[in-house]
Write an enzyme that holds these catalytic residues in place. Structure first.
Site, PDB file in Angstrom:
ATOM      1  N   LYS A 241       0.845  -1.208   0.000  1.00  0.00           N
ATOM      2  CA  LYS A 241       0.000   0.000   0.000  1.00  0.00           C
ATOM      3  C   LYS A 241       0.875   1.251   0.000  1.00  0.00           C
ATOM      4  O   LYS A 241       2.099   1.158   0.169  1.00  0.00           O
ATOM      5  CB  LYS A 241      -0.902  -0.028   1.230  1.00  0.00           C
TER       6      LYS A 241
ATOM      7  N   TYR B 140      16.212  30.072   7.683  1.00  0.00           N
ATOM      8  CA  TYR B 140      14.989  30.727   8.176  1.00  0.00           C
ATOM      9  C   TYR B 140      15.002  30.852   9.699  1.00  0.00           C
ATOM     10  O   TYR B 140      15.324  29.899  10.410  1.00  0.00           O
ATOM     11  CB  TYR B 140      13.758  29.913   7.785  1.00  0.00           C
TER      12      TYR B 140
HETATM   13  C1  LIG Z   1       0.088  -1.818   6.657  1.00  0.00           C
HETATM   14  C2  LIG Z   1      -0.438  -3.110   7.138  1.00  0.00           C
HETATM   15  C3  LIG Z   1       0.406  -4.201   7.369  1.00  0.00           C
HETATM   16  C4  LIG Z   1       1.912  -4.097   7.271  1.00  0.00           C
HETATM   17  O1  LIG Z   1       2.433  -3.510   8.436  1.00  0.00           O
HETATM   18  P1  LIG Z   1       3.997  -3.294   8.664  1.00  0.00           P
HETATM   19  O2  LIG Z   1       4.094  -2.755  10.020  1.00  0.00           O
HETATM   20  O3  LIG Z   1       4.446  -2.316   7.621  1.00  0.00           O
HETATM   21  O4  LIG Z   1       4.652  -4.608   8.473  1.00  0.00           O
HETATM   22  C5  LIG Z   1      -0.175  -5.396   7.714  1.00  0.00           C
HETATM   23  N1  LIG Z   1      -1.521  -5.528   7.845  1.00  0.00           N
HETATM   24  C6  LIG Z   1      -2.367  -4.499   7.661  1.00  0.00           C
HETATM   25  C7  LIG Z   1      -3.819  -4.690   7.822  1.00  0.00           C
HETATM   26  C8  LIG Z   1      -1.849  -3.251   7.304  1.00  0.00           C
HETATM   27  O5  LIG Z   1      -2.687  -2.224   7.120  1.00  0.00           O
END
Ligand SMILES: *Cc1c(COP(=O)(O)O)cnc(C)c1O
Length: 372
Positions: free
Chosen positions: A35, A255
């Site tokens: 994702k 800045y």
């Molecule tokens: C993002 C996500 C993961 C992966 O998590 P990590 O901490 O990056 O390994 C697993 N399961 C779900 C439902 C997620 O949303």
């Protein structure tokens, strides 16, 4: 010279990290989570590298799933938050997607859906994270409803760990026990472990593991880097010095003039800033890597630039490469300095890169190639 900021993706490191995840997973099947544009590394690109050795991919939206299908990725894809609207249900079967069901409205939408090609479903159980999912006592009723629908194929159970990144937190064992009870009651396959669950809680592996962060080479555990888990950083974020000057004692840098030179000294400017996804709150002292030395950022992060203290490398010149994170400078270190997580830094580099703007993505040995 064009703007020198480059993101290089080390595909060999990605494959290495997947092997490491496989090794930790034992016989469990593996859903690689891609994702958020593959945690900023490029969704399609990451999926192509991982596809030969994963059992499924986890994505956050139908758009991401479509992109993967259009790119020729044929593995099962799971919508980790399920559908966001009833119209999306019709796409699941034809695209070969699995959908998470985590709340009643999604079941209501399903009731109004006449069906077609069947799709697999995951029931999300809230075992203690209290974000998404049905309470365990609702499971029998939810299961009945899903089973009654002609479009629903295989059904599995999923839950998510809230505190697995802290190995001493008793919440994880409680979540695992609650989830195991659901699995025992139903006899269904289950998935609980994210990266932290997979690496830190062997009992949480169950039938399917769902690593994300570790595939990209970062450790999910606070105060630790991926190397300590046998992982290699996949994203290398590199830029260069675009200016070098000598500043007198008392000169205030950037800045707000928030940092004052304690002596006459060389100051460098690196082409990266918060507009590129570099953390705006990275304070003075946040490390960058130049010619093998960690040099401290000084003053405030600008949109396109940061300033660095060059006293440890007084011979540095315009054009010298500077690594913001990657091999030699773990992104976890930069994240810790900036008061955030590796997750956030990696994800934030992605969007602008996609638009072909500031950060040029390079493959293989192209990372130092500069446009004329
Ligand atoms: C993002 C996500 C993961 C992966 O998590 P990590 O901490 O990056 O390994 C697993 N399961 C779900 C439902 C997620 O949303």
């Amino acid at each position: 010279m064009s703007r020198p900021l480059r993101m290089h993706i080390d595909e060999a490191a990605l494959r290495h990290n997947l092997r490491r995840a496989r090794q930790a997973a034992g016989d469990s099947r593996l859903m690689a989570v891609v994702k958020a544009n593959g945690y900023g590394h490029g969704l399609v690109r990451v999926a192509r590298v991982l596809a030969p050795d994963v059992d499924a991919f986890g994505v956050a939206s139908l758009d991401e799933a479509r992109s993967l299908r259009e790119a020729g990725i044929r593995r099962p894809l799971c919508l980790l938050e399920g559908v966001f609207a009833p119209e999306e249900l019709a796409a699941l079967g034809p695209l070969g997607l699995q959908a998470v069901f985590h709340q009643d409205i999604q079941l209501d939408w399903l009731d109004g859906f006449s069906g077609g090609t069947p799709f697999d479903a995951w029931i999300k159980i809230d075992t203690g994270m209290h974000r998404l999912g049905f309470p365990p006592q609702r499971l029998p009723a939810v299961l009945r409803r899903l089973r009654a629908h002609p479009a629903v194929g295989e059904i599995r159970l999923m839950s998510h760990l809230a505190c697995a990144d802290d190995r001493s937190d008793p919440a994880t064992a409680a979540q695992l026990a609650a989830f195991r009870a659901c699995l025992a009651d139903t006899g269904l396959e289950g998935s609980l472990a994210n990266s932290a669950g997979l690496l830190g809680w062997p009992g949480a592996r169950l039938d399917w593991v769902r690593p994300g962060l570790m595939l990209y080479g970062a450790s999910p555990f606070a105060g630790e880097t991926g190397a300590q888990q046998g992982l290699r950083p996949v994203m290398q974020l590199d830029s260069a010095l675009i200016a070098v000057s000598r500043q007198p004692a008392g000169a205030r840098i950037g800045y707000g003039g928030s940092w004052t030179c304690p002596e006459d000294m060389p100051v460098g400017v690196v082409a990266v800033g918060y507009g590129d996804g570099y953390p705006r709150h990275a304070p003075t002292g946040t490390p960058v890597l130049l010619d093998g030395a960690e040099l401290p950022l000084i003053g405030r992060v600008s949109m396109d630039m940061i300033c660095v203290d060059l006293r440890a490398r007084p011979g540095a010149r315009v054009g010298d490469p500077v690594r913001l994170w990657g091999e030699g400078l773990p992104v976890e270190r930069v994240a810790a300095a900036a008061g955030t997580l590796a997750y956030e830094l990696l994800c934030h580099v992605g969007p602008r890169r996609l638009e072909g703007e500031a950060v040029r993505a390079c493959s293989g040995g192209d990372s130092v190639r500069r446009a004329e």
